[in-house]
Scaffold this motif. Structure first.
Motif, PDB file in Angstrom:
ATOM      1  N   PRO A 217     -30.311 -38.435  59.664  1.00 19.90           N
ATOM      2  CA  PRO A 217     -31.495 -39.292  59.199  1.00 19.90           C
ATOM      3  C   PRO A 217     -31.490 -40.833  59.659  1.00 19.90           C
ATOM      4  O   PRO A 217     -30.416 -41.459  59.668  1.00 19.90           O
ATOM      5  CB  PRO A 217     -31.328 -39.009  57.797  1.00 19.90           C
ATOM      6  N   ILE A 218     -32.782 -41.149  59.666  1.00 23.77           N
ATOM      7  CA  ILE A 218     -33.045 -42.749  59.664  1.00 23.77           C
ATOM      8  C   ILE A 218     -32.752 -43.644  58.568  1.00 23.77           C
ATOM      9  O   ILE A 218     -33.393 -43.276  57.423  1.00 23.77           O
ATOM     10  CB  ILE A 218     -34.268 -42.959  60.346  1.00 23.77           C
ATOM     11  N   LEU A 219     -31.919 -44.523  58.712  1.00 26.85           N
ATOM     12  CA  LEU A 219     -31.899 -45.676  57.735  1.00 26.85           C
ATOM     13  C   LEU A 219     -32.402 -46.694  57.522  1.00 26.85           C
ATOM     14  O   LEU A 219     -33.190 -47.531  56.565  1.00 26.85           O
ATOM     15  CB  LEU A 219     -30.267 -46.124  57.570  1.00 26.85           C
ATOM     16  N   GLU A 220     -32.838 -47.264  58.911  1.00 29.26           N
ATOM     17  CA  GLU A 220     -33.681 -48.453  59.238  1.00 29.26           C
ATOM     18  C   GLU A 220     -34.433 -48.049  60.646  1.00 29.26           C
ATOM     19  O   GLU A 220     -33.858 -47.477  61.432  1.00 29.26           O
ATOM     20  CB  GLU A 220     -32.890 -49.700  59.338  1.00 29.26           C
ATOM     21  N   SER A 221     -35.630 -48.628  60.787  1.00 27.33           N
ATOM     22  CA  SER A 221     -36.338 -48.679  61.865  1.00 27.33           C
ATOM     23  C   SER A 221     -37.363 -49.572  62.194  1.00 27.33           C
ATOM     24  O   SER A 221     -37.738 -50.464  61.109  1.00 27.33           O
ATOM     25  CB  SER A 221     -37.050 -47.232  62.096  1.00 27.33           C
ATOM     26  N   GLY A 222     -37.804 -49.935  63.235  1.00 25.70           N
ATOM     27  CA  GLY A 222     -38.756 -50.851  63.520  1.00 25.70           C
ATOM     28  C   GLY A 222     -39.379 -50.958  64.987  1.00 25.70           C
ATOM     29  O   GLY A 222     -38.684 -50.114  65.924  1.00 25.70           O
ATOM     30  N   SER A 223     -40.388 -51.649  65.189  1.00 18.64           N
ATOM     31  CA  SER A 223     -41.188 -51.691  66.467  1.00 18.64           C
ATOM     32  C   SER A 223     -41.720 -52.810  66.740  1.00 18.64           C
ATOM     33  O   SER A 223     -42.506 -53.304  65.789  1.00 18.64           O
ATOM     34  CB  SER A 223     -42.060 -50.222  66.500  1.00 18.64           C
TER      35      SER A 223
ATOM     36  N   GLU B  54     -37.557 -48.159  74.703  1.00 20.19           N
ATOM     37  CA  GLU B  54     -38.502 -49.118  75.303  1.00 20.19           C
ATOM     38  C   GLU B  54     -39.689 -47.852  75.779  1.00 20.19           C
ATOM     39  O   GLU B  54     -39.392 -46.734  76.372  1.00 20.19           O
ATOM     40  CB  GLU B  54     -38.171 -49.524  76.551  1.00 20.19           C
ATOM     41  N   VAL B  55     -41.076 -48.265  75.463  1.00 17.43           N
ATOM     42  CA  VAL B  55     -42.025 -47.433  75.719  1.00 17.43           C
ATOM     43  C   VAL B  55     -42.846 -47.927  76.863  1.00 17.43           C
ATOM     44  O   VAL B  55     -43.320 -49.170  76.665  1.00 17.43           O
ATOM     45  CB  VAL B  55     -42.763 -46.920  74.591  1.00 17.43           C
ATOM     46  N   SER B  56     -43.094 -47.473  78.117  1.00 17.07           N
ATOM     47  CA  SER B  56     -44.041 -47.894  79.229  1.00 17.07           C
ATOM     48  C   SER B  56     -44.849 -46.962  79.626  1.00 17.07           C
ATOM     49  O   SER B  56     -44.762 -45.718  79.833  1.00 17.07           O
ATOM     50  CB  SER B  56     -43.140 -48.305  80.486  1.00 17.07           C
ATOM     51  N   ALA B  57     -46.228 -47.560  79.992  1.00 22.26           N
ATOM     52  CA  ALA B  57     -47.320 -46.644  80.555  1.00 22.26           C
ATOM     53  C   ALA B  57     -47.133 -47.367  81.926  1.00 22.26           C
ATOM     54  O   ALA B  57     -47.629 -48.405  82.099  1.00 22.26           O
ATOM     55  CB  ALA B  57     -48.512 -46.896  79.677  1.00 22.26           C
ATOM     56  N   GLY B  58     -46.881 -46.449  83.084  1.00 21.24           N
ATOM     57  CA  GLY B  58     -46.619 -47.101  84.357  1.00 21.24           C
ATOM     58  C   GLY B  58     -45.633 -48.299  84.274  1.00 21.24           C
ATOM     59  O   GLY B  58     -44.577 -48.069  83.737  1.00 21.24           O
ATOM     60  N   HIS B  59     -46.096 -49.406  84.983  1.00 17.23           N
ATOM     61  CA  HIS B  59     -45.005 -50.547  85.074  1.00 17.23           C
ATOM     62  C   HIS B  59     -45.225 -51.405  83.716  1.00 17.23           C
ATOM     63  O   HIS B  59     -44.775 -52.352  83.630  1.00 17.23           O
ATOM     64  CB  HIS B  59     -45.225 -51.561  86.249  1.00 17.23           C
ATOM     65  N   VAL B  60     -46.183 -51.137  82.727  1.00 17.35           N
ATOM     66  CA  VAL B  60     -46.345 -51.846  81.508  1.00 17.35           C
ATOM     67  C   VAL B  60     -45.596 -51.457  80.384  1.00 17.35           C
ATOM     68  O   VAL B  60     -45.531 -50.594  79.921  1.00 17.35           O
ATOM     69  CB  VAL B  60     -47.926 -51.822  81.288  1.00 17.35           C
ATOM     70  N   LEU B  61     -44.738 -52.396  79.965  1.00 14.56           N
ATOM     71  CA  LEU B  61     -43.880 -52.266  78.808  1.00 14.56           C
ATOM     72  C   LEU B  61     -44.774 -52.635  77.647  1.00 14.56           C
ATOM     73  O   LEU B  61     -45.399 -53.584  77.286  1.00 14.56           O
ATOM     74  CB  LEU B  61     -42.821 -53.379  78.553  1.00 14.56           C
ATOM     75  N   CYS B  62     -44.920 -51.345  76.686  1.00 17.79           N
ATOM     76  CA  CYS B  62     -45.918 -51.139  75.601  1.00 17.79           C
ATOM     77  C   CYS B  62     -45.389 -51.637  74.301  1.00 17.79           C
ATOM     78  O   CYS B  62     -45.860 -52.171  73.468  1.00 17.79           O
ATOM     79  CB  CYS B  62     -46.446 -49.741  75.655  1.00 17.79           C
ATOM     80  N   ALA B  63     -43.986 -51.127  74.190  1.00 18.45           N
ATOM     81  CA  ALA B  63     -43.204 -51.255  72.869  1.00 18.45           C
ATOM     82  C   ALA B  63     -42.093 -51.269  73.101  1.00 18.45           C
ATOM     83  O   ALA B  63     -41.416 -50.774  73.928  1.00 18.45           O
ATOM     84  CB  ALA B  63     -43.815 -50.228  71.860  1.00 18.45           C
ATOM     85  N   ARG B  64     -41.238 -51.883  72.077  1.00 22.79           N
ATOM     86  CA  ARG B  64     -39.766 -51.867  71.969  1.00 22.79           C
ATOM     87  C   ARG B  64     -39.322 -51.237  70.657  1.00 22.79           C
ATOM     88  O   ARG B  64     -40.122 -51.689  69.776  1.00 22.79           O
ATOM     89  CB  ARG B  64     -39.184 -52.973  72.299  1.00 22.79           C
ATOM     90  N   GLY B  65     -38.477 -50.432  70.244  1.00 19.50           N
ATOM     91  CA  GLY B  65     -38.159 -50.071  68.991  1.00 19.50           C
ATOM     92  C   GLY B  65     -36.873 -49.715  68.764  1.00 19.50           C
ATOM     93  O   GLY B  65     -36.020 -49.865  69.668  1.00 19.50           O
ATOM     94  N   PHE B  66     -36.407 -49.258  67.637  1.00 21.61           N
ATOM     95  CA  PHE B  66     -35.157 -49.048  67.033  1.00 21.61           C
ATOM     96  C   PHE B  66     -35.113 -48.082  65.953  1.00 21.61           C
ATOM     97  O   PHE B  66     -35.938 -48.391  65.179  1.00 21.61           O
ATOM     98  CB  PHE B  66     -34.299 -50.519  66.936  1.00 21.61           C
ATOM     99  N   GLU B  67     -33.905 -47.389  65.888  1.00 14.59           N
ATOM    100  CA  GLU B  67     -33.555 -46.729  64.603  1.00 14.59           C
ATOM    101  C   GLU B  67     -31.973 -46.868  64.436  1.00 14.59           C
ATOM    102  O   GLU B  67     -31.358 -46.859  65.417  1.00 14.59           O
ATOM    103  CB  GLU B  67     -33.903 -45.350  64.790  1.00 14.59           C
ATOM    104  N   VAL B  68     -31.580 -46.969  62.951  1.00 11.56           N
ATOM    105  CA  VAL B  68     -30.335 -46.915  62.577  1.00 11.56           C
ATOM    106  C   VAL B  68     -30.377 -45.535  61.988  1.00 11.56           C
ATOM    107  O   VAL B  68     -30.854 -45.344  60.886  1.00 11.56           O
ATOM    108  CB  VAL B  68     -29.936 -48.205  61.880  1.00 11.56           C
ATOM    109  N   ARG B  69     -29.214 -44.654  62.644  1.00 11.60           N
ATOM    110  CA  ARG B  69     -29.472 -43.225  61.912  1.00 11.60           C
ATOM    111  C   ARG B  69     -27.786 -43.212  61.300  1.00 11.60           C
ATOM    112  O   ARG B  69     -26.716 -43.740  61.767  1.00 11.60           O
ATOM    113  CB  ARG B  69     -29.421 -42.334  63.046  1.00 11.60           C
ATOM    114  N   ALA B  70     -27.571 -42.057  60.372  1.00 10.40           N
ATOM    115  CA  ALA B  70     -26.483 -41.980  59.600  1.00 10.40           C
ATOM    116  C   ALA B  70     -26.122 -40.387  59.826  1.00 10.40           C
ATOM    117  O   ALA B  70     -26.849 -39.819  60.223  1.00 10.40           O
ATOM    118  CB  ALA B  70     -26.498 -42.341  58.294  1.00 10.40           C
ATOM    119  N   TRP B  71     -24.871 -40.344  59.876  1.00  5.59           N
ATOM    120  CA  TRP B  71     -24.299 -39.232  60.121  1.00  5.59           C
ATOM    121  C   TRP B  71     -23.910 -38.396  58.782  1.00  5.59           C
ATOM    122  O   TRP B  71     -23.048 -38.890  57.885  1.00  5.59           O
ATOM    123  CB  TRP B  71     -22.821 -39.130  60.780  1.00  5.59           C
TER     124      TRP B  71
END
Length: 139
Positions: A58-64, A95-112
């Motif tokens: 599960p995700i403990l922290e996320s952002g974009s 990293e999310v890209s449409a073609g050569h355009v970077l549209c978003a960067r995100g992260f998640e911290v997940r726990a076991w």
């Protein structure tokens, strides 16, 4: 750093009336990319979770951060990377890209998180098995 890329199609249902994809879809794509990365390194979740007695990761922290819109009809690359692995948690970056355009960067911290041993027992993180941590760290 372990990484993997998936490609998704932005569908009509993903977008607002202006044709711009709603931000929650990015989080869905992050989750798809994380699961695909695990499968690509030989750790498919349907086998991994029961094998190690966990309920999941599960995700403990996320952002974009959103830099450019994704539009209905775009074919989008979602690049997932393992940034770090600690004892009970790991961080995924995207990293999310449409073609050569970077549209978003995100992260998640997940726990076991282990499966409860008895009814009513609280969920709790436990140490990531060394063999799993090694695969997540390897390039």
């Amino acid at each position: 750093m372990v990484s993997h890329t998936i490609v998704v199609q932005a569908r009509w249902r993903d977008a607002d009336p202006a044709g711009i994809v709603f931000y929650p879809r990015f989080y869905e794509w992050y989750d798809l990319a994380a699961e695909a990365l695990f499968e690509a390194i030989g750790l498919p979740w349907p086998e991994l979770f029961p094998k190690y007695g966990i309920v999941g990761v599960p995700i403990l922290e996320s952002g974009s951060r959103f830099m450019a819109p994704v539009r209905w009809g775009d074919r989008v690359s979602v690049h997932a990377m393992v940034a770090w692995v600690k004892d009970k948690t790991f961080r995924m970056e995207y990293e999310v890209s449409a073609g050569h355009v970077l549209c978003a960067r995100g992260f998640e911290v997940r726990a076991w998180v282990r499966r409860p041993q008895s009814p009513g027992e609280r969920l709790a993180a436990r140490s990531i098995p060394e063999e799993v941590a090694r695969r997540l760290r390897e390039a």
